[in-house]
Design an enzyme around this catalytic site. Structure first.
Site, PDB file in Angstrom:
ATOM      1  N   GLU A 146     -18.198 -50.163  -9.271  1.00 35.27           N
ATOM      2  CA  GLU A 146     -16.831 -49.802  -8.852  1.00 35.27           C
ATOM      3  C   GLU A 146     -15.797 -50.628  -9.605  1.00 35.27           C
ATOM      4  O   GLU A 146     -14.748 -50.112 -10.001  1.00 35.27           O
ATOM      5  CB  GLU A 146     -16.648 -50.008  -7.338  1.00 35.27           C
ATOM      6  CG  GLU A 146     -17.531 -49.144  -6.454  1.00 35.27           C
ATOM      7  CD  GLU A 146     -17.182 -47.662  -6.491  1.00 35.27           C
ATOM      8  OE1 GLU A 146     -16.207 -47.282  -7.161  1.00 35.27           O
ATOM      9  OE2 GLU A 146     -17.918 -46.883  -5.855  1.00 35.27           O
ATOM     10  N   ASP A 161     -24.999 -39.071 -10.668  1.00 33.81           N
ATOM     11  CA  ASP A 161     -23.925 -38.270 -11.287  1.00 33.81           C
ATOM     12  C   ASP A 161     -23.361 -38.777 -12.613  1.00 33.81           C
ATOM     13  O   ASP A 161     -23.523 -38.178 -13.674  1.00 33.81           O
ATOM     14  CB  ASP A 161     -22.780 -38.057 -10.265  1.00 33.81           C
ATOM     15  CG  ASP A 161     -22.337 -39.333  -9.532  1.00 33.81           C
ATOM     16  OD1 ASP A 161     -22.865 -40.411  -9.842  1.00 33.81           O
ATOM     17  OD2 ASP A 161     -21.442 -39.243  -8.660  1.00 33.81           O
ATOM     18  N   GLU A 182     -18.857 -34.233   3.002  1.00 36.25           N
ATOM     19  CA  GLU A 182     -19.646 -35.155   2.179  1.00 36.25           C
ATOM     20  C   GLU A 182     -21.030 -34.603   1.863  1.00 36.25           C
ATOM     21  O   GLU A 182     -21.577 -34.861   0.808  1.00 36.25           O
ATOM     22  CB  GLU A 182     -19.786 -36.513   2.873  1.00 36.25           C
ATOM     23  CG  GLU A 182     -18.626 -37.452   2.629  1.00 36.25           C
ATOM     24  CD  GLU A 182     -18.459 -37.881   1.173  1.00 36.25           C
ATOM     25  OE1 GLU A 182     -18.051 -37.035   0.347  1.00 36.25           O
ATOM     26  OE2 GLU A 182     -18.708 -39.048   0.866  1.00 36.25           O
ATOM     27  N   GLU A 191     -13.537 -34.700  -7.180  1.00 39.71           N
ATOM     28  CA  GLU A 191     -14.461 -34.031  -8.109  1.00 39.71           C
ATOM     29  C   GLU A 191     -14.218 -32.530  -8.230  1.00 39.71           C
ATOM     30  O   GLU A 191     -14.307 -31.967  -9.323  1.00 39.71           O
ATOM     31  CB  GLU A 191     -15.923 -34.280  -7.693  1.00 39.71           C
ATOM     32  CG  GLU A 191     -16.463 -35.650  -8.039  1.00 39.71           C
ATOM     33  CD  GLU A 191     -16.006 -36.748  -7.103  1.00 39.71           C
ATOM     34  OE1 GLU A 191     -15.309 -36.430  -6.113  1.00 39.71           O
ATOM     35  OE2 GLU A 191     -16.339 -37.918  -7.336  1.00 39.71           O
TER      36      GLU A 191
HETATM   37  C1  DMJ Z   1     -14.890 -41.902  -8.164  1.00 35.81           C
HETATM   38  O1  DMJ Z   1     -14.688 -43.242  -7.913  1.00 35.81           O
HETATM   39  C2  DMJ Z   1     -15.619 -41.706  -9.443  1.00 35.81           C
HETATM   40  O2  DMJ Z   1     -15.378 -40.414  -9.867  1.00 35.81           O
HETATM   41  C3  DMJ Z   1     -17.095 -41.941  -9.326  1.00 35.81           C
HETATM   42  O3  DMJ Z   1     -17.807 -41.638 -10.480  1.00 35.81           O
HETATM   43  C4  DMJ Z   1     -17.717 -41.205  -8.185  1.00 35.81           C
HETATM   44  N1  DMJ Z   1     -16.758 -40.585  -7.379  1.00 35.81           N
HETATM   45  C5  DMJ Z   1     -15.609 -41.302  -6.985  1.00 35.81           C
HETATM   46  C6  DMJ Z   1     -14.663 -40.438  -6.208  1.00 35.81           C
HETATM   47  O4  DMJ Z   1     -15.293 -39.533  -5.407  1.00 35.81           O
END
Ligand code: DMJ
EC number: 3.2.1.113
Length: 913
Positions: A147, A294, A388, A406
């Protein structure tokens, strides 16, 4: 062209390898804007309307950012319901989610480049000055490496990228001297100790001040990390290296990626969700494109775009091929096991996978992108937001929605690729839903439960970093943006990195450590992209024709959805496999089938595994079905006008709000506040909704006392200071073990934090009207029109409420202002008279409620289901990879596998996103 979507590049297929220096320019070749050629399908949207929507996005951003700056800054995030900053350590811990908070003004840094995209150059200049003046990166706080990289390092680099662009233009940022870059470098060095593992995979967390090893660090004992956590560093780290010339960052990020590639499951070419950072063993062997994996895939493709290194494209293509073979079951994307990729690992999907259609556009695979996006849009139309997690038959699995971007991201990319105004309409719906359901006087609040419309006191920084960027860009024309967006690539957090980095400081890519790529079969490279310039202009109805069959996919899905089911044995004339829903322990034939499972062939073993999974699912489903879903308390009077919705626990007695109309009324505090004896203020609660404090007697007794005083409903407010539905599982109030049919009024329960929002509103406005319901009602436009406050007024009101709540402790004796600190729980048996806080929930409440939908949708099976099933059967017949399932395995190993899979399955169920 860049990934942002312009017109250069691969308008016609590129038949051979493009020189890498051209690749950055053409990598989003597959993303060819067709806006000017659209002539049919959804009605075109006028420039005027697009501008109107763009302005609406600007206003919404101002509301979110303005409230953050006014009420939360320098805290990391805004708490939009209580209108204050979220400071780690000062709020009850939310677990892993809090690891994004490093006391470094997260939201401000994450918003930097959004300000420039939205043409707020002056505000950007102010924001950069604030970051340089106020932000400290040396806090004694343990943060997530992932993060911190995507939000803070990415935010600083995005800010730097646009700061130098502005400086060069000659008007703004003339004083700027790479200060953001220096901060980014400082942060980069702080993150490096995390990579001190034999594998080169980073630890998941690091202490910003003390790193990993020092005793004060309070971290460094973790053994596992998620694949995305280790595989989503290369863009920021490479940009940092190339901007500064310090090669170490790119080297470390490459090493981690090399290791993940090495560890891919070799027969399926898939990766698991979590990996041991010391041994490299897969800890969770399920594999999808959503949570936990992802952005690993996203960064392989984008690393190729930014760095022009063929090896990244090759890896991406290899994985993509596997994803399309096993995980993609259009329109679904379903997790599978890496060792048994024909076996679904779940019957639900998570919201994070909504980015995948956008990535498919970048790759140039438009058809499945359109299909998955359409399926997701149908889910959104049903629930207003993407929950979610949702099942293959589109029921809510986890009901929260933290305003994730997203889906907006994919909508933007699909619009850029197709030019189909349909996607503008989709964006318009997203804007409407945000304003209607998530907007509160002090910002935008995450949805606690998309079914009830209730809120969580949370506005994540990614909402500002990503959502507003994608929505604004969706409606913007080229001339609406002060720089050429096509010269940049979006990171996973939508931060902008300039494509010219591909030709700067390339020394690291030159000394590429892995030799394997040169030996790999070139046929796996996908160097071409579909010719969208031919595809769309010639057939403007192309996208629409793909969407059309999916229009009713959500409403008409069968109870088991359209999940692929392997039925080889059935087709060959044998009996259909035993399904958990049909199993009867008293049926000897069933017991015989059970015994056989795993003994004869791995097809039986597979049936067995599925059976076990279904049993687990079924039993948890049955448990859930006995539970009542949460309810909503909506404040409808001025200045809230229905904008604040609180998550409430239902009661197992009294009026059932799911069956009856909602109850609306003004609130009044009962006296005594605990409601445990005849009320002394019946005139005050008569015809109103009484507020009662939890404790000292049974919930049912309180209900009777307020009902006798003439109340039309009751709200029990938790007496445990600081409790909140954000951090504690909601529960339902049980009766008193006797007949409760005499209780006719509705009763709801609020945790203390949510209750305090109402109590504070009373202090501020005296007359406070609420609506008790099973689902928040649309806001009352008449009331809003009568007295529509400006957002400034709204936030001021909210601020006043907040400050009053901070100044005055409402919990004392006798009324909300007179509560008992020695209260006892209501539905304890008479013997259980300890303080509620020390009593386990099961003693005083009914089953904790989870965020799961309990009713299944009644719908017809569509032809599509059959088509899809037939299609998947055909594919499997001709799929050489199916042969793995035909080998005979010894029973011990099958049983061991079962256990392993069941454990993994149970673990997945417990996991949070
Ligand atoms: C974001 O912080 C980024 O896109 C991350 O890769 C995963 N998704 C969150 C938001 O949903």
């Amino acid at each position: 062209m860049s990934e942002a979507g312009g017109g250069r590049g691969c308008g016609s297929s590129v038949p051979q390898r493009a020189p890498w220096s051209l690749v950055a320019a053409t990598a989003a070749f597959c993303l060819v804007s067709a806006t000017s050629v659209w002539t049919a399908g959804a009605a075109p949207m006028s420039r005027e309307e697009r501008q109107k929507l763009g302005n609406q996005v600007l206003e919404m951003f101002d509301h979110a950012y303005g409230n953050y700056m006014e009420h939360a800054y320098p805290a990391d995030e805004l708490m939009p319901l209580t209108c204050r900053g979220r400071v780690r350590g000062q709020e009850p811990s939310r677990g892993d989610v809090d690891d994004a908070l490093g006391k470094f003004s997260l939201t401000l840094i994450d918003s930097l480049d959004t300000l420039v995209v939205l043409n707020k150059t002056k505000e950007f200049e102010d924001a950069v000055r604030k970051v340089l003046r106020d932000v400290n990166l040396d806090n004694d706080v343990v943060v997530s490496v992932f993060e911190t990289n995507i939000r803070v390092l990415g935010g600083l680099l995005g800010g730097h990228s646009l700061a130098i662009m502005l400086k060069e233009k000659g008007e703004y940022m003339q004083w700027y001297n790479d200060e953001l870059l220096q901060m980014a470098k400082q942060l980069g060095y702080k993150l490096l100790p995390a990579f001190n593992t034999t594998s080169g995979l980073p630890y998941p967390r690091i202490n910003l001040k003390f790193g990993i090893r020092k005793p004060e660090a309070r971290t460094g004992t973790e053994t596992d990390t998620c694949t995305a956590c280790a595989g989503t560093l290369i863009l920021e780290f490479a940009a940092l290296s190339r901007f500064t010339g310090a090669t170490i960052f790119e080297e470390y990020a490459r090493k981690a990626l090399d290791f993940l590639w090495e560890k891919r499951q070799r027969s399926s070419n898939l990766v698991g969700v979590t990996i041991n950072i010391h041994t490299g063993d897969w800890v969770r062997k399920d594999s999808g494109v959503g949570a936990g994996i992802d952005s690993y895939y996203e960064y392989l493709l984008k690393a190729y775009v930014l760095l022009g290194d063929d090896s990244f494209l090759e890896r991406f293509n290899t994985h993509y091929d596997a994803i399309m073979r096993y995980i993609s079951q259009p329109p679904l994307l379903l997790d599978v096991h890496i060792h048994k990729p024909m076996l679904n690992a779940r019957t639900w999907m998570d919201a994070l996978l909504a980015f995948f259609p956008g990535l498919q556009v970048l790759k140039g695979d438009i058809r499945p992108a359109i299909e998955t996006h359409e399926m997701l849009y149908q889910v959104i139309k049903k629930h207003n937001f993407l929950p979610e997690a949702f099942t293959t038959d589109f029921r809510v699995h986890w009901a929260q929605h933290p305003l994730r971007p997203e889906f907006a991201e994919s909508t933007y990319f699909l619009y850029k690729a197709t030019g189909d105004p349909y996607y503008l309409e989709v964006g318009k719906t997203l804007i409407e839903n945000l304003n209607k359901y998530a907007r509160v006087p002090c910002g935008f609040a995450a949805m606690k439960d998309v079914r009830t419309g209730s809120h969580e006191d949370r506005m994540d920084s990614f909402f500002l970093a990503e959502m507003f960027k994608y929505l604004y860009l969706l409606f913007a024309d080229k001339e609406d943006i002060i720089f050429d967006i096509e010269d940049y690539i979006f990171t996973t957090e939508a931060h902008l990195l300039p494509l010219w980095l591909s030709t700067t400081n390339q020394s690291i890519s030159k000394k590429n450590t892995t030799s394997e790529y040169t030996e790999l079969d070139d046929s796996n490279f996908d160097w071409t992209c579909p010719n969208t310039q031919i595809l769309f202009p010639n057939d403007p109805l192309y996208a629409q024709s793909i969407r059309e069959p999916l229009k009713n996919v959500v409403d008409k899905s069968c109870p088991r959805g359209i999940i692929r089911v392997r039925e080889e044995s059935f087709r060959s004339g044998a009996k259909p496999p035993l399904r958990a829903r049909d199993f009867m322990a008293t049926n000897p034939e069933h017991l015989e089938i059970l015994k056989k499972m795993g003994a004869a062939s791995s097809i039986d073993a597979e049936d067995g595994l599925r059976f076990m999974q279904e049993m687990i699912e079924l039993s948890s489903q049955q448990q859930k079905e006995q539970q009542l879903p949460p309810r909503a308390v909506q404040i409808v009077s001025h200045p809230f006008f229905g904008r604040v919705v609180l998550t409430a626990g239902p009661a197992q007695f009294g009026l059932d709000l799911s069956k009856h109309k909602e109850t609306r009324g003004f609130v009044a505090s009962s006296k005594p506040y605990n409601g445990c004896s005849e009320l002394t203020n019946p005139e005050a609660v008569m015809g109103k909704i009484a507020l009662i404090q939890r404790g000292q007697c049974m919930f049912a007794e309180k209900a009777r006392n307020i009902q006798n005083a003439g109340a039309i409903g009751g709200i029990v407010i938790d007496d445990n200071e600081g409790s909140s539905s954000d951090t504690a599982p909601l529960f339902q109030m049980a009766g008193d073990g006797k007949d409760t049919d005499d209780i006719k009024i509705p009763m709801l329960f609020l945790f203390s934090k949510e209750g305090r929002i109402i109590l504070d509103a009373i202090r501020e406005y005296e007359e406070v009207e609420v609506l008790l319901s099973d689902k928040a009602k649309d806001r009352d436009p008449e009331m809003e029109n009568e007295e529509q406050p400006s957002s400034e007024n709204d936030s001021q009101s909210a601020e006043q409420i907040t400050s009053s709540s901070q100044e005055v402790d409402l919990v004392d004796q006798g009324s909300p202002e007179e509560s008992s600190l020695n209260s006892q729980p209501e539905s304890l048996s008479p013997a259980d008279t300890d303080n509620a806080a020390s009593v386990s929930p099961s003693e005083q409440i009914s089953n904790p409620m989870e965020n799961h939908e309990t009713t299944s949708l009644d719908g017809e099976c569509t032809d599509l289901d059959n088509q899809l099933q037939e299609q998947s059967e055909t594919e499997e017949d001709s799929n050489p990879n199916v042969s793995w399932g035909k080998k005979v395995q010894p029973i011990d190993s099958i049983l061991a596998d079962w256990n392993e899979d069941i454990e993994a399955f149970e673990m997945m169920e417990k996991d949070e996103l």
